[in-house]
Write a protein that holds these residues in place. Structure first.
Motif, PDB file in Angstrom:
ATOM      1  N   MET A   1       0.858  -1.178   0.000  1.00 44.05           N
ATOM      2  CA  MET A   1       0.000   0.000   0.000  1.00 44.05           C
ATOM      3  C   MET A   1       0.906   1.245   0.000  1.00 44.05           C
ATOM      4  O   MET A   1       1.924   1.267   0.660  1.00 44.05           O
ATOM      5  N   TYR A   2       0.484   2.245  -0.747  1.00 44.28           N
ATOM      6  CA  TYR A   2       1.266   3.475  -0.884  1.00 44.28           C
ATOM      7  C   TYR A   2       0.514   4.673  -0.327  1.00 44.28           C
ATOM      8  O   TYR A   2      -0.713   4.706  -0.309  1.00 44.28           O
ATOM      9  N   THR A   3       1.279   5.661   0.067  1.00 42.64           N
ATOM     10  CA  THR A   3       0.769   6.984   0.384  1.00 42.64           C
ATOM     11  C   THR A   3       1.177   7.887  -0.777  1.00 42.64           C
ATOM     12  O   THR A   3       2.326   7.820  -1.236  1.00 42.64           O
ATOM     13  N   TYR A   4       0.252   8.703  -1.263  1.00 42.34           N
ATOM     14  CA  TYR A   4       0.534   9.588  -2.396  1.00 42.34           C
ATOM     15  C   TYR A   4       0.550  11.038  -1.947  1.00 42.34           C
ATOM     16  O   TYR A   4      -0.147  11.425  -1.009  1.00 42.34           O
ATOM     17  N   LYS A   5       1.370  11.822  -2.636  1.00 45.17           N
ATOM     18  CA  LYS A   5       1.516  13.243  -2.319  1.00 45.17           C
ATOM     19  C   LYS A   5       1.614  13.991  -3.650  1.00 45.17           C
ATOM     20  O   LYS A   5       2.464  13.662  -4.491  1.00 45.17           O
ATOM     21  N   THR A   6       0.764  14.984  -3.846  1.00 44.72           N
ATOM     22  CA  THR A   6       0.796  15.789  -5.065  1.00 44.72           C
ATOM     23  C   THR A   6       1.160  17.218  -4.698  1.00 44.72           C
ATOM     24  O   THR A   6       0.664  17.767  -3.723  1.00 44.72           O
ATOM     25  N   GLU A   7       2.042  17.800  -5.490  1.00 47.81           N
ATOM     26  CA  GLU A   7       2.496  19.173  -5.250  1.00 47.81           C
ATOM     27  C   GLU A   7       2.331  20.000  -6.521  1.00 47.81           C
ATOM     28  O   GLU A   7       2.413  19.475  -7.628  1.00 47.81           O
ATOM     29  N   LEU A   8       2.141  21.282  -6.329  1.00 52.66           N
ATOM     30  CA  LEU A   8       2.081  22.240  -7.427  1.00 52.66           C
ATOM     31  C   LEU A   8       3.314  23.125  -7.307  1.00 52.66           C
ATOM     32  O   LEU A   8       3.504  23.802  -6.298  1.00 52.66           O
ATOM     33  N   LEU A   9       4.163  23.096  -8.305  1.00 53.22           N
ATOM     34  CA  LEU A   9       5.395  23.870  -8.307  1.00 53.22           C
ATOM     35  C   LEU A   9       5.258  24.975  -9.343  1.00 53.22           C
ATOM     36  O   LEU A   9       5.351  24.740 -10.546  1.00 53.22           O
ATOM     37  N   GLY A  39      12.485   9.679   0.680  1.00 54.07           N
ATOM     38  CA  GLY A  39      11.862   8.383   0.433  1.00 54.07           C
ATOM     39  C   GLY A  39      10.687   8.397  -0.526  1.00 54.07           C
ATOM     40  O   GLY A  39      10.036   7.378  -0.731  1.00 54.07           O
ATOM     41  N   TRP A  40      10.400   9.544  -1.161  1.00 57.34           N
ATOM     42  CA  TRP A  40       9.290   9.632  -2.115  1.00 57.34           C
ATOM     43  C   TRP A  40       9.767   9.244  -3.491  1.00 57.34           C
ATOM     44  O   TRP A  40      10.856   9.600  -3.921  1.00 57.34           O
ATOM     45  N   GLU A  41       8.938   8.523  -4.223  1.00 61.18           N
ATOM     46  CA  GLU A  41       9.214   8.110  -5.595  1.00 61.18           C
ATOM     47  C   GLU A  41       8.315   8.909  -6.536  1.00 61.18           C
ATOM     48  O   GLU A  41       7.113   9.041  -6.299  1.00 61.18           O
ATOM     49  N   ARG A  63       4.956   8.984  -4.483  1.00 62.27           N
ATOM     50  CA  ARG A  63       4.401   7.958  -3.624  1.00 62.27           C
ATOM     51  C   ARG A  63       5.522   7.349  -2.793  1.00 62.27           C
ATOM     52  O   ARG A  63       6.706   7.411  -3.159  1.00 62.27           O
ATOM     53  N   LYS A  64       5.137   6.776  -1.659  1.00 61.15           N
ATOM     54  CA  LYS A  64       6.062   5.959  -0.885  1.00 61.15           C
ATOM     55  C   LYS A  64       5.254   4.954  -0.094  1.00 61.15           C
ATOM     56  O   LYS A  64       4.073   5.141   0.175  1.00 61.15           O
ATOM     57  N   GLU A  65       5.905   3.867   0.252  1.00 60.68           N
ATOM     58  CA  GLU A  65       5.222   2.817   0.994  1.00 60.68           C
ATOM     59  C   GLU A  65       4.915   3.282   2.398  1.00 60.68           C
ATOM     60  O   GLU A  65       5.683   4.018   2.999  1.00 60.68           O
ATOM     61  N   ARG A  66       3.753   2.822   2.893  1.00 65.55           N
ATOM     62  CA  ARG A  66       3.355   3.185   4.258  1.00 65.55           C
ATOM     63  C   ARG A  66       4.195   2.465   5.253  1.00 65.55           C
ATOM     64  O   ARG A  66       4.688   1.426   5.097  1.00 65.55           O
TER      65      ARG A  66
END
Length: 66
Positions: A1-9, A39-41, A63-66
């Motif tokens: 399971m992954y945690t996702y993170k979205t950013e606006l640059l 650790g983010w991919e 994303r990165k693993e929880r």
């Protein structure tokens, strides 16, 4: 399971072109390397130009693993 993170640059202001320039690419590289060190991919990114060609942005998802 992954945690996702979205950013606006947000990129630098453009007056005659909506394209990213070398300074924008350097900023993107910095952010990518910082997130990788934490650790983010990188999953995906997209460059969004604006309709008035003044201010664009990269949308980056990690994303990165929880």
């Amino acid at each position: 399971m992954y945690t996702y993170k979205t950013e606006l640059l947000t990129v630098g202001t453009k007056w005659f072109s909506d394209k990213a320039d070398q300074a924008d690419i350097s900023l993107l590289d910095t952010v990518l390397n910082q997130r990788a060190a934490d650790g983010w991919e990188l999953v995906t990114y997209d460059y969004m130009a604006t309709s008035i060609q003044v201010k664009g942005a990269f949308v980056i998802t990690f994303r990165k693993e929880r």
